[in-house]
Design a protein around this motif. Structure first.
Motif, PDB file in Angstrom:
ATOM      1  N   ALA A  84       9.261 -13.730  -3.532  1.00 14.01           N
ATOM      2  CA  ALA A  84       7.899 -13.481  -3.045  1.00 14.01           C
ATOM      3  C   ALA A  84       7.014 -13.037  -4.214  1.00 14.01           C
ATOM      4  N   GLN A  85       5.708 -13.200  -4.021  1.00 14.78           N
ATOM      5  CA  GLN A  85       4.769 -12.699  -5.024  1.00 14.78           C
ATOM      6  C   GLN A  85       4.199 -11.368  -4.543  1.00 14.78           C
ATOM      7  N   VAL A  86       4.433 -10.312  -5.303  1.00 17.50           N
ATOM      8  CA  VAL A  86       3.837  -9.015  -4.971  1.00 17.50           C
ATOM      9  C   VAL A  86       2.575  -8.886  -5.821  1.00 17.50           C
ATOM     10  N   VAL A  87       1.420  -8.995  -5.149  1.00 15.95           N
ATOM     11  CA  VAL A  87       0.151  -9.005  -5.888  1.00 15.95           C
ATOM     12  C   VAL A  87      -0.052  -7.671  -6.611  1.00 15.95           C
ATOM     13  N   GLY A  88       0.330  -6.609  -5.966  1.00 18.36           N
ATOM     14  CA  GLY A  88       0.192  -5.305  -6.595  1.00 18.36           C
ATOM     15  C   GLY A  88       0.588  -4.201  -5.642  1.00 18.36           C
ATOM     16  N   VAL A  89       0.855  -3.036  -6.227  1.00 14.07           N
ATOM     17  CA  VAL A  89       1.110  -1.837  -5.437  1.00 14.07           C
ATOM     18  C   VAL A  89      -0.129  -0.954  -5.584  1.00 14.07           C
ATOM     19  N   TYR A  90      -0.747  -0.602  -4.464  1.00 12.87           N
ATOM     20  CA  TYR A  90      -1.986   0.165  -4.465  1.00 12.87           C
ATOM     21  C   TYR A  90      -1.716   1.567  -3.925  1.00 12.87           C
ATOM     22  N   GLU A  91      -2.158   2.570  -4.679  1.00 14.07           N
ATOM     23  CA  GLU A  91      -1.882   3.961  -4.314  1.00 14.07           C
ATOM     24  C   GLU A  91      -3.201   4.728  -4.277  1.00 14.07           C
ATOM     25  N   ALA A  92      -3.470   5.378  -3.130  1.00 16.43           N
ATOM     26  CA  ALA A  92      -4.738   6.106  -2.997  1.00 16.43           C
ATOM     27  C   ALA A  92      -4.782   7.361  -3.871  1.00 16.43           C
ATOM     28  N   LYS A  93      -3.623   7.960  -4.109  1.00 13.58           N
ATOM     29  CA  LYS A  93      -3.596   9.156  -4.956  1.00 13.58           C
ATOM     30  C   LYS A  93      -3.693   8.753  -6.428  1.00 13.58           C
ATOM     31  N   SER A  94      -3.890   9.741  -7.280  1.00 15.28           N
ATOM     32  CA  SER A  94      -4.053   9.431  -8.694  1.00 15.28           C
ATOM     33  C   SER A  94      -2.713   9.420  -9.433  1.00 15.28           C
ATOM     34  N   LEU A 114       0.857  -1.185   0.000  1.00 14.83           N
ATOM     35  CA  LEU A 114       0.000   0.000   0.000  1.00 14.83           C
ATOM     36  C   LEU A 114       0.892   1.233   0.000  1.00 14.83           C
ATOM     37  N   GLY A 115       0.687   2.076  -1.009  1.00 21.79           N
ATOM     38  CA  GLY A 115       1.484   3.288  -1.127  1.00 21.79           C
ATOM     39  C   GLY A 115       2.593   3.071  -2.140  1.00 21.79           C
ATOM     40  N   SER A 116       2.861   4.115  -2.912  1.00 22.47           N
ATOM     41  CA  SER A 116       3.855   3.956  -3.978  1.00 22.47           C
ATOM     42  C   SER A 116       5.049   4.879  -3.750  1.00 22.47           C
ATOM     43  N   GLY A 117       5.412   5.051  -2.470  1.00 20.32           N
ATOM     44  CA  GLY A 117       6.641   5.789  -2.166  1.00 20.32           C
ATOM     45  C   GLY A 117       7.837   4.991  -2.649  1.00 20.32           C
ATOM     46  N   ASP A 118       8.985   5.651  -2.718  1.00 16.49           N
ATOM     47  CA  ASP A 118      10.166   4.982  -3.274  1.00 16.49           C
ATOM     48  C   ASP A 118      10.537   3.680  -2.565  1.00 16.49           C
ATOM     49  N   ILE A 119      10.446   3.661  -1.237  1.00 13.82           N
ATOM     50  CA  ILE A 119      10.860   2.437  -0.537  1.00 13.82           C
ATOM     51  C   ILE A 119       9.900   1.297  -0.879  1.00 13.82           C
ATOM     52  N   GLY A 120       8.614   1.611  -1.036  1.00 10.43           N
ATOM     53  CA  GLY A 120       7.630   0.598  -1.407  1.00 10.43           C
ATOM     54  C   GLY A 120       7.931   0.019  -2.778  1.00 10.43           C
ATOM     55  N   LEU A 121       8.272   0.895  -3.726  1.00  5.66           N
ATOM     56  CA  LEU A 121       8.584   0.442  -5.084  1.00  5.66           C
ATOM     57  C   LEU A 121       9.844  -0.415  -5.068  1.00  5.66           C
TER      58      LEU A 121
END
Lengths: 113, 416
Positions: free
Chosen positions: B181-191, B163-170
């Motif tokens: 690991a399987q990363v299902v997806g990165v979800y970002e509340a902003k557009s 959750l969140g697409s900040g640099d550390i998350g990416l």
């Protein structure tokens, strides 16, 4: 025309490459041109990861490829990293695996243990 | 009690503190560098990816390599290093400060004429973003996941949602994928993504990890261990849209939802903070509004490049050694298109020739024009083709000609 984001540095320039003439635009520096031409022919990446060690105070050591490898070789290089355990105290730049997965690059330590 | 006395105490041994301590020692100050971990380098130690040092060293370095270069520089001079030492309290006296700390030898104190706060930043946690549901294991920040994988060699997840697409998350999306690991997806509340564009490309696109914008996690499930999360679409005000919920099975929820400057010590010293940066209000010498207390690096404002963190450490280190007699502060104001400008004040009685400004925009803009005024006079103007909030901008200006002005203002016009 192909649009790319340059990943050479954090600027992330938006590049346009003309596949016929190899003309690159949008780049702020020469690294961008080099990146774009490589990306449309043979995309490569540098790989950073860790390798397990036998030492309790440093269970893994950070490593990198000392050059770029073709994108499609990333997972075969990762497989090689899983196979070994570092048994010697290493310093930055020490070679851990030479010519890893026949990719013509070495795996080197990026940390002083 | 006899306490050892220092000219400068630097709190924090990450890139900002290392640079500040190095420069201050080079200038002949007696420096104490206090770090709570057993080794120097701060968060760089766990950032095994590369991309550090492009500006400072004209090289693409990994975090540990960049940290080592900074540590080697520090070791060329004499500084007193306090490792595994946690500062508990700093008290201001009439002409100096008393720094109380604890370490393996017990509780102790030192004195210093000046303080440089280089305490870095902290990740926002699930408590701060109000995720509903149970309280299972498996909800962790991206930085914690990074520590597990890169320093301890442990895998915290087999299948996760980020959750969140900040640099550390990416970066962790890529790192966890590389480790199997399987990363299902990165979800970002902003557009728009929160991290640098190059990280969206090299961390997600390269590995076919999906990025879902305008989506957030609305609930977590699991008793002992997380077993699923509920994802909802959000509207343009970031409110979840009813009926859009979907359940995604996973064993971990990894959060990359923002960084906040760490200023607990600054608050103790009653250092006024800026509502936009959440760091201290400073002048161009990086002195806070509390005399002789400086702030630099991510404690001052969260940077996207370690290179800028080091630069601000150097400024604070040098200016803490400079003889600046008076403080004649004027404001640096900004219009609403800018999220923040640092420094927020200019001391007209301090050196003005190499004033470094850092700023971020409030939203993504194309074709914008920045004009900096000293009163009504134009100091500087520049057109930008593209400005994005995750990408900090830096300017170095000579303001000597404006030493009698009443204030500076940053005006960003968009769509010009």
């Amino acid at each position: 025309m192909k649009e790319l984001i340059c990943i050479a540095c954090p600027n992330g320039c938006r590049l346009t490459v003309d596949e016929k003439t190899n003309a690159v635009s949008g780049n702020k520096c020469l690294r961008g041109e080099k990146f774009a031409l490589k990306e449309i022919t043979c995309p490569t990446r540098s790989l950073t990861s860790t390798i397990a060690t036998v030492f309790d105070d440093c269970p893994v050591i950070s490593v990198k490829t000392d050059g770029e490898i073709p994108k499609d070789k990333i997972f075969s290089v990762m497989k090689e990293l899983k196979k070994i355990k570092v048994e010697k105290r290493l310093k930055i730049g020490d070679i851990v695996i030479a010519n890893v997965a026949d990719a013509n690059v070495n795996i080197v330590a990026t940390k002083n243990m | 009690m006899r306490r050892e006395h220092f000219d400068i105490a630097v709190i924090g041994g990450g890139p900002a503190g290392l640079a500040a301590a190095t420069v201050a020692s080079e200038k002949g100050a007696k420096v104490a560098l206090i770090e709570r971990e057993p080794s120097l380098g701060g968060i760089l130690k766990q950032c095994v990816h590369d991309g550090f040092g492009v500006i400072r060293y004209d090289q693409k370095l990994t975090g540990p390599e960049y940290a080592q270069k900074e540590i080697d520089k520090l070791n060329k001079n004499e500084t007193t290093k306090f490792l595994l030492t946690f500062v508990t309290k700093i008290t201001k006296r009439s002409s100096d400060f008393v720094i109380q700390f604890v370490n393996r030898s017990g509780a102790d104190e030192i004195e210093a004429k000046k303080i440089i706060l280089a305490t870095g930043c902290r990740e926002r946690t699930s408590k701060q973003i109000g995720v509903h549901g149970t309280n299972p294991a498996g909800v962790l920040t991206a930085g914690t996941a990074q520590n597990y994988v890169n320093l301890q060699g442990l895998m915290p997840t087999r299948k996760c949602v980020i959750l969140g697409s900040g640099d550390i998350g990416l970066i962790m999306a890529r790192r966890l994928t590389l480790e199997g690991a399987q990363v299902v997806g990165v979800y970002e509340a902003k557009s728009a993504p929160g991290g640098l564009t190059r990280n969206v490309v090299q961390c997600l696109k390269d590995f076919n990890i999906p990025l879902y914008l305008s989506h957030t996690v609305t609930k977590v499930f699991g008793v002992d261990r997380l077993n699923a999360v509920e994802i909802s679409k959000v509207d343009d005000k970031m409110n979840p849209i009813a009926g859009s919920e979907q359940i995604v099975e996973c064993d971990s929820l990894i959060l990359s939802v923002g960084l906040i400057p760490e200023n607990e010590i600054a608050k103790q010293l009653c250092v006024p903070l800026c509502p936009y940066t959440k760091g201290a209000v400073v002048d161009q010498t990086l002195m806070t509004l509390t005399d002789n207390v400086f702030s630099c690096g991510n404690a001052l404002h969260v940077s996207d490049l370690a290179d800028y963190v080091s630069e601000s450490g150097e400024i604070a280190g040098a200016m803490a050694c400079a003889k600046i007699k008076n403080r004649n502060l004027v404001n640096v104001t900004k219009n609403k298109n800018l999220l923040y400008v640092v420094p927020q004040k200019i001391n007209l009685d301090a050196p003005l020739d190499e004033t470094v400004f850092y700023f971020r925009v409030a939203e993504e803009y194309e074709n914008a024009k920045l004009t900096i005024y000293a009163d009504e006079k134009v100091v500087f103007s520049k057109k930008y083709v593209h400005l994005r909030p995750p990408e900090m901008e830096r300017l170095k200006l000579n303001l000597e000609a404006y030493s009698d002005c009443h204030g500076f203002s940053f005006v960003l016009e968009v769509g010009v």
